[in-house]
Design a protein around this motif. Sequence first.
Motif, mmCIF file in Angstrom:
data_model
loop_
_atom_site.group_PDB
_atom_site.id
_atom_site.type_symbol
_atom_site.label_atom_id
_atom_site.label_comp_id
_atom_site.label_asym_id
_atom_site.label_seq_id
_atom_site.Cartn_x
_atom_site.Cartn_y
_atom_site.Cartn_z
ATOM 1 N N GLY A 41 26.204 -82.298 -5.480
ATOM 2 C CA GLY A 41 27.209 -83.309 -5.772
ATOM 3 C C GLY A 41 27.804 -83.885 -4.506
ATOM 4 O O GLY A 41 28.062 -85.093 -4.413
ATOM 5 N N PHE A 42 28.005 -83.047 -3.491
ATOM 6 C CA PHE A 42 28.503 -83.545 -2.210
ATOM 7 C C PHE A 42 27.467 -84.375 -1.492
ATOM 8 O O PHE A 42 27.801 -85.360 -0.842
ATOM 9 N N TYR A 69 32.186 -89.195 -7.322
ATOM 10 C CA TYR A 69 33.213 -88.172 -7.508
ATOM 11 C C TYR A 69 33.292 -87.729 -8.966
ATOM 12 O O TYR A 69 33.517 -86.550 -9.250
ATOM 13 N N GLY A 70 33.118 -88.666 -9.894
ATOM 14 C CA GLY A 70 33.090 -88.308 -11.311
ATOM 15 C C GLY A 70 31.941 -87.367 -11.620
ATOM 16 O O GLY A 70 32.095 -86.403 -12.385
ATOM 17 N N ASP A 71 30.790 -87.640 -11.024
ATOM 18 C CA ASP A 71 29.639 -86.753 -11.205
ATOM 19 C C ASP A 71 29.921 -85.365 -10.647
ATOM 20 O O ASP A 71 29.542 -84.354 -11.240
ATOM 21 N N VAL A 96 40.342 -89.901 -6.812
ATOM 22 C CA VAL A 96 39.338 -90.938 -6.600
ATOM 23 C C VAL A 96 38.941 -91.606 -7.914
ATOM 24 O O VAL A 96 38.847 -92.826 -7.989
ATOM 25 N N THR A 97 38.746 -90.823 -8.939
ATOM 26 C CA THR A 97 38.286 -91.404 -10.211
ATOM 27 C C THR A 97 39.396 -92.100 -10.972
ATOM 28 O O THR A 97 39.126 -92.921 -11.841
ATOM 29 N N GLY A 98 40.641 -91.806 -10.645
ATOM 30 C CA GLY A 98 41.760 -92.320 -11.421
ATOM 31 C C GLY A 98 42.346 -93.654 -11.007
ATOM 32 O O GLY A 98 43.171 -94.202 -11.722
ATOM 33 N N LEU A 99 41.939 -94.180 -9.877
ATOM 34 C CA LEU A 99 42.541 -95.425 -9.397
ATOM 35 C C LEU A 99 41.594 -96.605 -9.538
ATOM 36 O O LEU A 99 40.430 -96.514 -9.157
#
Length: 145
Positions: A41-42, A69-71, A96-99
């Motif tokens: 994932g990184f 980042y969601g993954d 990161v996924t929320g904005l």
Amino acid sequence: MTPIKRPLAAAGAAVLLGLSLTACGGSDYPTDASEKEFCGGFEDIFKVITTIKGEEPTESEWKKVQKAYGDLGDIGTPEKISDAERNGFEVMVDTVTGLDYDEAKKSFGSKDGDDSIPGVSKDDEKDVTKFTEYAQKTCADQFGG
């Protein structure tokens, strides 16, 4: 170094974490990922971050960063991560996924050199640091470190 890349680089080239954004809260991310899955994932985040062409991501590039980042959130963390490191993981993925892009863009341009994460408590920032250190150590072999 530009504000968005300074925090990204602070975590090391392999990890590239630390975007200056606002955290959104807790989560139900998996806690049983293998180290190979986790580090993969990184690697995906690294690939996306290194394709950013300008000083700051475009809206299209930002969506790719969010997806990566969601993954990683879908993969989760290995079982042997500490509570503080796990919290740092959740803060980063949620942040990161929320904005949306317009909100995130406000944080890209911090010209004062402040690497703090606006809207995130100092304790959570410390956990993000612990998490990035954990990720660097855990994934060092995969990233040639």
